[in-house]
Design a protein around this motif. Structure first.
Motif, PDB file in Angstrom:
ATOM      1  N   THR A   1     -39.478  11.644  25.679  1.00  0.00           N
ATOM      2  CA  THR A   1     -39.392  10.337  25.019  1.00  0.00           C
ATOM      3  C   THR A   1     -40.501  10.105  24.003  1.00  0.00           C
ATOM      4  O   THR A   1     -40.230   9.781  22.846  1.00  0.00           O
ATOM      5  CB  THR A   1     -39.347   9.202  26.055  1.00  0.00           C
ATOM      6  N   VAL A   2     -41.740  10.246  24.398  1.00  0.00           N
ATOM      7  CA  VAL A   2     -42.846   9.964  23.473  1.00  0.00           C
ATOM      8  C   VAL A   2     -42.795  10.900  22.275  1.00  0.00           C
ATOM      9  O   VAL A   2     -42.950  10.470  21.123  1.00  0.00           O
ATOM     10  CB  VAL A   2     -44.215  10.047  24.189  1.00  0.00           C
ATOM     11  N   SER A   3     -42.547  12.167  22.519  1.00  0.00           N
ATOM     12  CA  SER A   3     -42.478  13.147  21.444  1.00  0.00           C
ATOM     13  C   SER A   3     -41.370  12.805  20.452  1.00  0.00           C
ATOM     14  O   SER A   3     -41.582  12.829  19.230  1.00  0.00           O
ATOM     15  CB  SER A   3     -42.255  14.543  22.038  1.00  0.00           C
TER      16      SER A   3
ATOM     17  N   VAL B   1     -42.301   9.548  18.397  1.00  0.00           N
ATOM     18  CA  VAL B   1     -43.292   9.821  17.346  1.00  0.00           C
ATOM     19  C   VAL B   1     -42.633  10.586  16.207  1.00  0.00           C
ATOM     20  O   VAL B   1     -42.794  10.247  15.025  1.00  0.00           O
ATOM     21  CB  VAL B   1     -44.507  10.590  17.909  1.00  0.00           C
TER      22      VAL B   1
ATOM     23  N   THR C   1     -47.047  15.248  15.596  1.00  0.00           N
ATOM     24  CA  THR C   1     -46.600  15.154  16.988  1.00  0.00           C
ATOM     25  C   THR C   1     -47.264  16.209  17.872  1.00  0.00           C
ATOM     26  O   THR C   1     -47.462  15.967  19.067  1.00  0.00           O
ATOM     27  CB  THR C   1     -45.065  15.273  17.066  1.00  0.00           C
TER      28      THR C   1
ATOM     29  N   ASN D   1     -48.471  15.765  21.769  1.00  0.00           N
ATOM     30  CA  ASN D   1     -47.978  16.574  22.886  1.00  0.00           C
ATOM     31  C   ASN D   1     -49.108  17.291  23.599  1.00  0.00           C
ATOM     32  O   ASN D   1     -49.112  17.402  24.827  1.00  0.00           O
ATOM     33  CB  ASN D   1     -46.918  17.570  22.405  1.00  0.00           C
TER      34      ASN D   1
ATOM     35  N   MET E   1     -50.760  14.755  25.818  1.00  0.00           N
ATOM     36  CA  MET E   1     -49.924  14.399  26.968  1.00  0.00           C
ATOM     37  C   MET E   1     -49.834  15.532  27.984  1.00  0.00           C
ATOM     38  O   MET E   1     -49.945  15.296  29.190  1.00  0.00           O
ATOM     39  CB  MET E   1     -48.529  13.996  26.493  1.00  0.00           C
TER      40      MET E   1
ATOM     41  N   GLY F   1     -45.406  14.176  29.628  1.00  0.00           N
ATOM     42  CA  GLY F   1     -44.590  14.741  28.565  1.00  0.00           C
ATOM     43  C   GLY F   1     -43.967  16.063  28.970  1.00  0.00           C
ATOM     44  O   GLY F   1     -43.429  16.197  30.068  1.00  0.00           O
TER      45      GLY F   1
END
Length: 173
Positions: free
Chosen positions: A107-109, A112, A152, A156, A159, A165
């Motif tokens: 999700t976060v990756s 971004v 990104t 990563n 994380m 992540g």
């Protein structure tokens, strides 16, 4: 009275735990740039497939920029998650657990990456109105992917170094 020596047990357990953390370069707090780049490239591949497909579909249907971008972003998430989902399902996870792992891993990756590459397309003069046959369309899209990858990857790395992540996926490899 017998005194048991538990130090051997604690040593082997600690060693086993440390060995697990080092697996594939994902030692907590000491993640390699290569591992972070590999995780980012995995995410970028799914995002790129989804975005390009969304742009092609939106253009073919003669949709406006907003509708096409929404479709492209939605497909970027679908394809980004699906790569991880299929991998962890292949490792034997049930569907519900696999979905949770994919969401936690990507999700976060993806967020971004999508913010960066779509922001770049929006900022490049004329890119939003360029057609699939225009060099400007492809250079702004691919340039956005390159910049998104570069921005990104440190996210990563940070994380994964905290066990978040893409690190979540490595428990199932």
């Amino acid at each position: 009275m017998t005194v048991m020596d538990h130090s051997a047990h604690h040593t082997s357990t600690a060693h086993g735990h440390a060995a697990h953390q080092v697996h594939a370069g994902h030692q907590m707090g000491a993640v390699t740039w290569g591992a972070a780049a590999k995780a980012t490239l995995h995410c970028l591949t799914g995002c790129a497939i989804g975005e390009i497909l969304g742009m092609v579909i939106g253009t073919a249907l003669m949709w406006g920029n907003v509708q096409t971008m929404i479709l492209a972003i939605a497909l970027a998430f679908v394809f980004g998650y699906s790569f991880t989902l299929f991998a962890v399902r292949k490792a034997g996870l049930d569907f519900k657990t696999a979905v949770k792992v994919a969401l936690a891993a990507d999700t976060v990756s993806i967020v971004v990456m999508e913010l960066v590459d779509n922001g770049i397309i929006a900022l490049v003069p004329g890119a939003m109105d360029a057609h699939l046959s225009d060099t400007l369309f492809w250079t702004s899209l691919l340039g956005g992917f390159v910049i998104a990858f570069l921005l990104t990857t440190p996210v990563n790395k940070w994380m994964i170094g905290r066990g978040k992540g893409h690190a979540v996926v490595h428990a199932y490899h």
